[in-house]
Design a protein around this motif. Structure first.
Motif, PDB file in Angstrom:
ATOM      1  N   GLU A  86      45.037  73.218  53.283  1.00  0.00           N
ATOM      2  CA  GLU A  86      45.903  72.553  52.305  1.00  0.00           C
ATOM      3  C   GLU A  86      45.395  72.698  50.876  1.00  0.00           C
ATOM      4  N   HIS A  87      44.239  73.340  50.709  1.00  0.00           N
ATOM      5  CA  HIS A  87      43.702  73.726  49.404  1.00  0.00           C
ATOM      6  C   HIS A  87      43.430  72.557  48.468  1.00  0.00           C
ATOM      7  N   TYR A  88      42.950  71.451  49.023  1.00  0.00           N
ATOM      8  CA  TYR A  88      42.429  70.362  48.210  1.00  0.00           C
ATOM      9  C   TYR A  88      40.944  70.616  47.952  1.00  0.00           C
ATOM     10  N   PRO A  89      40.413  70.192  46.810  1.00  0.00           N
ATOM     11  CA  PRO A  89      38.975  70.367  46.550  1.00  0.00           C
ATOM     12  C   PRO A  89      38.083  69.540  47.466  1.00  0.00           C
ATOM     13  N   GLY A  90      38.606  68.472  48.020  1.00  0.00           N
ATOM     14  CA  GLY A  90      37.823  67.593  48.887  1.00  0.00           C
ATOM     15  C   GLY A  90      38.741  66.788  49.777  1.00  0.00           C
ATOM     16  N   LEU A  91      38.174  65.869  50.521  1.00  0.00           N
ATOM     17  CA  LEU A  91      38.982  64.973  51.340  1.00  0.00           C
ATOM     18  C   LEU A  91      39.873  64.111  50.448  1.00  0.00           C
ATOM     19  N   VAL A  92      41.031  63.744  50.956  1.00  0.00           N
ATOM     20  CA  VAL A  92      42.026  63.008  50.181  1.00  0.00           C
ATOM     21  C   VAL A  92      41.981  61.527  50.570  1.00  0.00           C
ATOM     22  N   VAL A  93      41.888  60.663  49.566  1.00  0.00           N
ATOM     23  CA  VAL A  93      41.899  59.220  49.784  1.00  0.00           C
ATOM     24  C   VAL A  93      43.344  58.777  50.042  1.00  0.00           C
ATOM     25  N   HIS A  94      43.557  58.050  51.117  1.00  0.00           N
ATOM     26  CA  HIS A  94      44.898  57.645  51.540  1.00  0.00           C
ATOM     27  C   HIS A  94      45.646  56.894  50.430  1.00  0.00           C
ATOM     28  N   GLY A  95      46.930  57.237  50.251  1.00  0.00           N
ATOM     29  CA  GLY A  95      47.754  56.475  49.320  1.00  0.00           C
ATOM     30  C   GLY A  95      47.899  55.016  49.711  1.00  0.00           C
ATOM     31  N   PRO A  96      48.201  54.695  50.987  1.00  0.00           N
ATOM     32  CA  PRO A  96      48.315  53.281  51.368  1.00  0.00           C
ATOM     33  C   PRO A  96      47.031  52.494  51.164  1.00  0.00           C
ATOM     34  N   LEU A  97      45.881  53.135  51.305  1.00  0.00           N
ATOM     35  CA  LEU A  97      44.614  52.457  51.038  1.00  0.00           C
ATOM     36  C   LEU A  97      44.525  52.070  49.568  1.00  0.00           C
ATOM     37  N   GLN A  98      44.893  52.995  48.678  1.00  0.00           N
ATOM     38  CA  GLN A  98      44.880  52.683  47.250  1.00  0.00           C
ATOM     39  C   GLN A  98      45.882  51.579  46.919  1.00  0.00           C
ATOM     40  N   ALA A  99      47.070  51.636  47.536  1.00  0.00           N
ATOM     41  CA  ALA A  99      48.067  50.595  47.298  1.00  0.00           C
ATOM     42  C   ALA A  99      47.556  49.231  47.758  1.00  0.00           C
ATOM     43  N   THR A 100      46.810  49.201  48.860  1.00  0.00           N
ATOM     44  CA  THR A 100      46.239  47.945  49.343  1.00  0.00           C
ATOM     45  C   THR A 100      45.219  47.401  48.361  1.00  0.00           C
ATOM     46  N   TRP A 101      44.382  48.264  47.795  1.00  0.00           N
ATOM     47  CA  TRP A 101      43.437  47.823  46.761  1.00  0.00           C
ATOM     48  C   TRP A 101      44.177  47.221  45.575  1.00  0.00           C
ATOM     49  N   LEU A 102      45.285  47.851  45.170  1.00  0.00           N
ATOM     50  CA  LEU A 102      46.031  47.349  44.018  1.00  0.00           C
ATOM     51  C   LEU A 102      46.693  46.009  44.335  1.00  0.00           C
ATOM     52  N   MET A 103      47.178  45.855  45.556  1.00  0.00           N
ATOM     53  CA  MET A 103      47.728  44.567  45.968  1.00  0.00           C
ATOM     54  C   MET A 103      46.637  43.495  45.942  1.00  0.00           C
TER      55      MET A 103
END
Length: 283
Positions: free
Chosen positions: A203-220
């Protein structure tokens, strides 16, 4: 774009039964909760957005695609684009759900749109969810899923700077263990979150991808800390991938708006990764 009539999938619906057991609540708290505070027990209110772990997929291993997601064509349409992302969502939150109660989720495939984006063809799938607890309807949610072709090289969107002044500013550590745990809690086998060779070479990402729902949970969580209670409305939108590379920290910031809303963002190395807005009703 797609030889199949994927638009015919619009209007499909499904119902799933689920819940957050005391054991799962303890695991969620160990991953997402505040150190030193107890996990919510049976019958106690669970934090907002924990319902995302309450209806985990159960597709057998033989029915997973190369990327680790369940093969499309059942409820979600068989889109022939290889990259899938939970791009944004909107939630209306009612009474809190409780640990141990029986939950039901009604899902409706509301819309399928084929578009031509900056990076090529894309398909936007909008799913509407209603989550019911033992006290009735608790959450109304809109989930927007984007499908894209995998690019030949990493080509992220333009970076948006983090704000200089904020009502709240936190730093969260990032690690492989965190990404593994959140993948396990959500039973999400998408390989970009734990399989580094796949993330980089396929998928050509430079590294592992941090989950979007995890970030949304932090923001909540940040929104609840600023106001002392959960919002009535919450929406979020991914604007840049958050990656586990040499950077091992995520920033969480909140900015108060004049109308009483709270603007939130997760970020990394000075730029935003996810944006959110929280709104409270007057009490």
């Amino acid at each position: 774009m797609d030889t199949l009539n994927i638009a015919a999938w619009a209007g499909r619906s499904q119902v799933r039964e689920g819940g957050i057991t005391a054991a799962l609540a303890a695991q969620l708290h160990a991953t997402l909760g505040v150190t030193g505070q107890p996990a919510p027990g049976p019958g106690e209110d669970m934090p907002a957005l924990w319902h995302w772990c309450g209806f985990n997929p159960t597709a057998p291993l033989a029915e997973l695609a190369r990327d680790g997601h369940p093969v499309l064509g059942d409820f979600l349409p068989p889109v022939r684009l290889s990259r899938r992302m939970w791009a944004s969502g909107q939630l209306r939150l009612g009474a809190p759900l409780r640990v141990g109660e029986a939950l039901r989720q009604r899902s409706h495939l509301a819309r399928i749109e084929e578009k031509q984006g900056r990076a090529g063809p894309m398909v936007l799938v909008t799913v509407e969810h209603q989550v019911f607890g033992e006290r009735g309807l608790a959450i109304e949610e809109v989930q927007n899923i984007v499908y894209l072709d995998i690019p030949e090289a990493f080509s992220p969107p333009a970076k948006q700077p983090m704000p200089e002044v904020a009502a709240l500013h936190e730093v969260r550590p990032l690690s492989e263990a965190l990404l593994f745990r959140y993948s396990a809690l959500t039973f999400n086998a998408h390989r970009i979150h734990y399989d580094l060779p796949y993330a980089q070479e396929v998928e050509h990402y430079p590294g592992l991808v941090v989950h979007g729902p995890l970030q949304a949970t932090w923001l909540m969580q940040a929104a609840c800390r600023v106001w002392g209670r959960r919002p009535a409305f919450f929406d979020f939108r991914a604007v840049h991938p958050m990656l586990l590379t040499d950077s091992r920290e995520a920033e969480i910031m909140a900015v108060e708006e004049e109308d009483g809303a709270l603007r939130l963002m997760s970020g990394q190395e000075g730029h935003q990764c996810m944006q959110a807005t929280a709104i409270w009703e007057e009490t």
